[in-house]
Write an enzyme that holds these catalytic residues in place. Structure first.
Site, PDB file in Angstrom:
ATOM      1  N   ILE A 162       6.363   1.457   0.066  1.00  8.39           N
ATOM      2  CA  ILE A 162       5.656   2.781  -0.154  1.00  8.39           C
ATOM      3  C   ILE A 162       4.428   2.860   0.096  1.00  8.39           C
ATOM      4  O   ILE A 162       3.978   3.951   0.782  1.00  8.39           O
ATOM      5  CB  ILE A 162       6.118   3.133  -1.839  1.00  8.39           C
ATOM      6  CG1 ILE A 162       7.776   2.985  -2.043  1.00  8.39           C
ATOM      7  CG2 ILE A 162       5.427   4.493  -2.187  1.00  8.39           C
ATOM      8  CD1 ILE A 162       7.803   3.098  -3.501  1.00  8.39           C
ATOM      9  N   ARG A 183      -1.990  -9.043  -2.912  1.00 12.01           N
ATOM     10  CA  ARG A 183      -2.448 -10.590  -3.189  1.00 12.01           C
ATOM     11  C   ARG A 183      -2.751 -11.033  -1.995  1.00 12.01           C
ATOM     12  O   ARG A 183      -2.996 -12.240  -1.914  1.00 12.01           O
ATOM     13  CB  ARG A 183      -1.361 -11.035  -3.851  1.00 12.01           C
ATOM     14  CG  ARG A 183      -1.001 -10.602  -5.299  1.00 12.01           C
ATOM     15  CD  ARG A 183       0.353 -10.987  -5.924  1.00 12.01           C
ATOM     16  NE  ARG A 183       1.228 -10.335  -5.539  1.00 12.01           N
ATOM     17  CZ  ARG A 183       2.517 -10.535  -5.978  1.00 12.01           C
ATOM     18  NH1 ARG A 183       2.867 -11.163  -7.155  1.00 12.01           N
ATOM     19  NH2 ARG A 183       3.588  -9.900  -5.292  1.00 12.01           N
ATOM     20  N   SER A 215       3.704  -3.013  -7.247  1.00 10.33           N
ATOM     21  CA  SER A 215       4.910  -3.154  -8.127  1.00 10.33           C
ATOM     22  C   SER A 215       4.307  -3.751  -9.597  1.00 10.33           C
ATOM     23  O   SER A 215       3.140  -4.020  -9.651  1.00 10.33           O
ATOM     24  CB  SER A 215       5.842  -4.284  -7.662  1.00 10.33           C
ATOM     25  OG  SER A 215       5.229  -5.518  -7.160  1.00 10.33           O
ATOM     26  N   ARG A 243       4.009   2.050 -11.575  1.00 11.27           N
ATOM     27  CA  ARG A 243       4.699   2.024 -13.088  1.00 11.27           C
ATOM     28  C   ARG A 243       3.546   2.167 -13.902  1.00 11.27           C
ATOM     29  O   ARG A 243       2.378   2.013 -13.750  1.00 11.27           O
ATOM     30  CB  ARG A 243       5.104   0.616 -13.397  1.00 11.27           C
ATOM     31  CG  ARG A 243       6.515   0.437 -12.615  1.00 11.27           C
ATOM     32  CD  ARG A 243       7.570   1.035 -13.634  1.00 11.27           C
ATOM     33  NE  ARG A 243       8.954   0.546 -12.923  1.00 11.27           N
ATOM     34  CZ  ARG A 243       9.533   1.481 -11.826  1.00 11.27           C
ATOM     35  NH1 ARG A 243       9.044   2.472 -11.318  1.00 11.27           N
ATOM     36  NH2 ARG A 243      10.637   0.818 -11.573  1.00 11.27           N
ATOM     37  N   HIS A 291       8.301  11.049 -13.964  1.00 10.53           N
ATOM     38  CA  HIS A 291       8.924  10.215 -13.279  1.00 10.53           C
ATOM     39  C   HIS A 291      10.203  10.856 -12.125  1.00 10.53           C
ATOM     40  O   HIS A 291      11.199  10.422 -12.121  1.00 10.53           O
ATOM     41  CB  HIS A 291       9.535   9.053 -14.086  1.00 10.53           C
ATOM     42  CG  HIS A 291       9.615   7.618 -13.475  1.00 10.53           C
ATOM     43  ND1 HIS A 291       9.633   6.583 -14.152  1.00 10.53           N
ATOM     44  CD2 HIS A 291       9.952   7.435 -12.170  1.00 10.53           C
ATOM     45  CE1 HIS A 291       9.701   5.430 -13.352  1.00 10.53           C
ATOM     46  NE2 HIS A 291       9.949   6.148 -12.076  1.00 10.53           N
ATOM     47  N   ILE A 292       9.486  11.567 -11.138  1.00  9.08           N
ATOM     48  CA  ILE A 292      10.300  12.130 -10.439  1.00  9.08           C
ATOM     49  C   ILE A 292      10.159  11.777  -8.911  1.00  9.08           C
ATOM     50  O   ILE A 292      10.485  12.445  -7.896  1.00  9.08           O
ATOM     51  CB  ILE A 292      10.212  13.778 -10.289  1.00  9.08           C
ATOM     52  CG1 ILE A 292       8.808  14.269 -10.080  1.00  9.08           C
ATOM     53  CG2 ILE A 292      10.684  14.171 -11.889  1.00  9.08           C
ATOM     54  CD1 ILE A 292       8.563  15.473  -9.668  1.00  9.08           C
ATOM     55  N   GLY A 293       9.407  10.383  -8.734  1.00  6.78           N
ATOM     56  CA  GLY A 293       9.104   9.913  -7.320  1.00  6.78           C
ATOM     57  C   GLY A 293      10.133   9.901  -6.305  1.00  6.78           C
ATOM     58  O   GLY A 293      10.117  10.351  -5.436  1.00  6.78           O
TER      59      GLY A 293
HETATM   60  P1  NDP Z   1       7.257  -3.399  -2.223  1.00  4.30           P
HETATM   61  O1  NDP Z   1       7.624  -4.676  -3.060  1.00  4.30           O
HETATM   62  O2  NDP Z   1       7.643  -3.216  -1.012  1.00  4.30           O
HETATM   63  O3  NDP Z   1       5.757  -3.355  -2.728  1.00  4.30           O
HETATM   64  C1  NDP Z   1       5.191  -3.566  -3.823  1.00  4.30           C
HETATM   65  C2  NDP Z   1       3.674  -3.780  -3.336  1.00  4.30           C
HETATM   66  O4  NDP Z   1       2.895  -4.229  -4.717  1.00  4.30           O
HETATM   67  C3  NDP Z   1       3.322  -5.061  -2.437  1.00  4.30           C
HETATM   68  O5  NDP Z   1       2.237  -4.568  -1.462  1.00  4.30           O
HETATM   69  C4  NDP Z   1       2.592  -6.157  -3.362  1.00  4.30           C
HETATM   70  O6  NDP Z   1       1.647  -6.782  -2.390  1.00  4.30           O
HETATM   71  C5  NDP Z   1       1.884  -5.373  -4.328  1.00  4.30           C
HETATM   72  N1  NDP Z   1       1.397  -6.179  -5.225  1.00  4.30           N
HETATM   73  C6  NDP Z   1       1.967  -7.125  -5.882  1.00  4.30           C
HETATM   74  N2  NDP Z   1       1.208  -7.520  -6.984  1.00  4.30           N
HETATM   75  C7  NDP Z   1       0.058  -7.089  -6.617  1.00  4.30           C
HETATM   76  C8  NDP Z   1      -1.310  -7.280  -7.302  1.00  4.30           C
HETATM   77  N3  NDP Z   1      -1.610  -8.278  -8.029  1.00  4.30           N
HETATM   78  N4  NDP Z   1      -2.481  -6.742  -6.708  1.00  4.30           N
HETATM   79  C9  NDP Z   1      -2.279  -5.690  -5.703  1.00  4.30           C
HETATM   80  N5  NDP Z   1      -0.956  -5.330  -5.038  1.00  4.30           N
HETATM   81  C10 NDP Z   1       0.252  -6.160  -5.724  1.00  4.30           C
HETATM   82  O7  NDP Z   1       7.666  -2.382  -3.419  1.00  4.30           O
HETATM   83  P2  NDP Z   1       8.086  -0.720  -3.102  1.00  4.30           P
HETATM   84  O8  NDP Z   1       6.626  -0.430  -2.204  1.00  4.30           O
HETATM   85  O9  NDP Z   1       9.268  -0.517  -2.584  1.00  4.30           O
HETATM   86  O10 NDP Z   1       7.942  -0.054  -4.512  1.00  4.30           O
HETATM   87  C11 NDP Z   1       6.810  -0.101  -5.176  1.00  4.30           C
HETATM   88  C12 NDP Z   1       6.815   0.082  -6.700  1.00  4.30           C
HETATM   89  O11 NDP Z   1       6.897   1.417  -6.706  1.00  4.30           O
HETATM   90  C13 NDP Z   1       8.117  -0.343  -7.237  1.00  4.30           C
HETATM   91  O12 NDP Z   1       8.110  -1.601  -7.723  1.00  4.30           O
HETATM   92  C14 NDP Z   1       8.384   0.752  -8.454  1.00  4.30           C
HETATM   93  O13 NDP Z   1       7.622   0.228  -9.702  1.00  4.30           O
HETATM   94  C15 NDP Z   1       7.547   2.006  -8.064  1.00  4.30           C
HETATM   95  N6  NDP Z   1       8.393   3.055  -7.598  1.00  4.30           N
HETATM   96  C16 NDP Z   1       8.155   4.117  -8.403  1.00  4.30           C
HETATM   97  C17 NDP Z   1       9.080   5.340  -8.190  1.00  4.30           C
HETATM   98  C18 NDP Z   1       8.796   6.538  -8.869  1.00  4.30           C
HETATM   99  O14 NDP Z   1       9.726   7.056  -8.967  1.00  4.30           O
HETATM  100  N7  NDP Z   1       7.427   6.942  -9.207  1.00  4.30           N
HETATM  101  C19 NDP Z   1      10.138   5.236  -7.095  1.00  4.30           C
HETATM  102  C20 NDP Z   1      10.270   4.003  -6.624  1.00  4.30           C
HETATM  103  C21 NDP Z   1       9.501   2.858  -6.754  1.00  4.30           C
HETATM  104  P3  NDP Z   1       1.686  -8.387  -2.285  1.00  4.30           P
HETATM  105  O15 NDP Z   1       2.918  -9.096  -2.569  1.00  4.30           O
HETATM  106  O16 NDP Z   1       1.133  -8.956  -1.027  1.00  4.30           O
HETATM  107  O17 NDP Z   1       0.790  -8.801  -3.373  1.00  4.30           O
HETATM  108  C1  DGY Z   2      12.428   3.084  -8.899  1.00  3.40           C
HETATM  109  O1  DGY Z   2      13.212   3.035  -7.973  1.00  3.40           O
HETATM  110  O2  DGY Z   2      11.938   1.856  -9.218  1.00  3.40           O
HETATM  111  C2  DGY Z   2      11.902   4.400  -9.620  1.00  3.40           C
HETATM  112  O3  DGY Z   2      10.944   4.066 -10.434  1.00  3.40           O
HETATM  113  C3  DGY Z   2      13.020   5.272  -9.471  1.00  3.40           C
HETATM  114  O4  DGY Z   2      13.566   5.575  -8.711  1.00  3.40           O
END
Ligand code: NDP
Ligand code: DGY
Length: 324
Positions: A162, A183, A215, A243, A291-293
């Site tokens: 994302i 990280r 995440s 989150r 929470h409508i992402g």
């Molecule tokens: P990814 O696993 O592709 O991305 C997660 C990112 O978080 C990576 O870039 C990872 O990098 C980074 N990360 C983890 N730990 C750290 C840290 N300590 N400091 C900085 N960066 C960190 O997941 P997605 O992009 O697919 O999704 C991300 C999050 O978005 C989901 O986990 C979910 O919580 C949220 N989400 C929310 C939605 C909504 O409706 N609002 C919908 C969908 C998702 P690295 O591992 O290199 O540290």
């Molecule tokens: C996710 O997928 O983690 C969202 O928060 C809802 O789509």
């Protein structure tokens, strides 16, 4: 051998279950207006081989114990899996599926929408018009906000699916600079997006706009709290579509109220749904979404299909489409 069966914690459209229900007996929480109460969930999961859950179901030891040792596959209707005790699932040999990729662009679009709504004060402006507060003539500083163009944007978790999708879109707005933190450094982020890897503190100090896309894990829980807000510019804006627990919500409220930072746009909260008594609701410099992402109908349908495909694969001892 006992028949494999599964339980679905949300009332989802029947059309998605036509195939899988021919193979495995299924039960589904029937009430679309009410979350399944915890006690009922513990009862209904008992004896099942599979579970289709969402991010509002806490999957912990208590639930895994209640399910029993035959539970083999948990499929969550989300990409995030912070609501699941993954280590415990691994220890018990339970596979966990999630729904990456199909929602990436949808969440990125919402993130940009929330960013623009926050910095250009769209909801405040809409409200002002409806309340007859449009100044006579044309107020040249009325509802003025800030711009993406020329700004430094720092994306926490910018290297994720994302995060990258957000950065790709942001580039067309011509920001002065894009930095990201995660990280580890990803050299292709510079090659592809001209995005520079910064340690978190530097990103907080130098950015005009901070977007949280990481995440939720032990290293990101309350990553942004009082000390971090102190480092940020008083004109800075923070957007969170990852989150709620990545940000200390009380510290955020205090930073917004005292104008330590200028504004925030939130799609996610420490407690969801947010309490109607939450002090954030009293502020006018925060945009709050429920929470409508990923809430585009086609995306939600793809997520349901993917979660079911994961579940079916897990029940048939095949590799999942996406597993944690
Ligand atoms: P990814 O696993 O592709 O991305 C997660 C990112 O978080 C990576 O870039 C990872 O990098 C980074 N990360 C983890 N730990 C750290 C840290 N300590 N400091 C900085 N960066 C960190 O997941 P997605 O992009 O697919 O999704 C991300 C999050 O978005 C989901 O986990 C979910 O919580 C949220 N989400 C929310 C939605 C909504 O409706 N609002 C919908 C969908 C998702 P690295 O591992 O290199 O540290
Ligand atoms: C996710 O997928 O983690 C969202 O928060 C809802 O789509």
């Amino acid at each position: 051998m006992a028949t494999k069966s599964f339980f679905v914690t949300k009332n989802l459209p029947e059309k998605f279950f036509k195939n899988i229900s021919k193979k495995f007996p299924m039960e589904m929480w029937p009430n679309s207006n009410e979350e399944i109460p915890r006690q009922k969930l513990l009862e209904r999961v008992s004896g099942k081989t599979g579970l289709l859950c969402t991010l509002s179901d806490r999957i912990d030891r208590q639930l895994l114990d209640a399910a029993g040792p035959q539970l083999k596959c948990i499929s969550t209707l989300s990409v995030g899996y912070d609501h699941i005790d993954i280590d415990e699932c691994k220890r018990r040999g339970i596979v966990v599926g999630n729904t990456p990729d199909v929602l990436t662009d949808t969440v990125a679009e919402l993130t940009i929408a929330l960013l623009l709504a926050t910095i250009r004060r769209l909801f405040e402006a809409n409200q002002a018009l409806r309340q007859g507060k449009w100044p006579a003539g044309w107020g040249h500083f009325f509802m003025c906000g800030s711009m993406i163009k020329g700004s430094h944007i720092g994306v926490i978790g910018g290297s994720g699916r994302i995060g990258r999708s957000v950065i790709k879109r942001l580039r067309s707005f011509e920001p002065a600079k894009i930095s990201y933190t995660s990280r580890q450094e990803y050299p292709e982020m510079f090659r592809e997006f001209n995005a520079e890897f910064y340690p978190l503190d530097r990103l907080l100090i130098e950015s005009d706009i901070i977007i949280v896309c990481c995440s939720l894990n032990d290293s990101t829980r309350r990553l942004i709290s009082t000390e971090q807000f102190k480092r940020m510019k008083s004109t800075s804006v923070i957007i969170n579509t990852s989150r709620g627990s990545c940000i200390d919500q009380q510290a955020l409220y205090e930073a917004l109220k005292s104008r330590k930072i200028a504004a925030a746009g939130l799609d996610v909260y420490e407690q969801e749904p947010i309490s109607m008594d939450d002090p954030l609701l009293s502020l006018d410099n925060v945009v709050l979404l429920p929470h409508i992402g990923s809430a585009a109908k086609s995306t939600r349908e793809q997520m349901i299909q993917m979660a079911l495909d994961n579940l079916e694969a897990g029940l048939e001892d095949r590799p999942l489409l996406a597993s944690v």
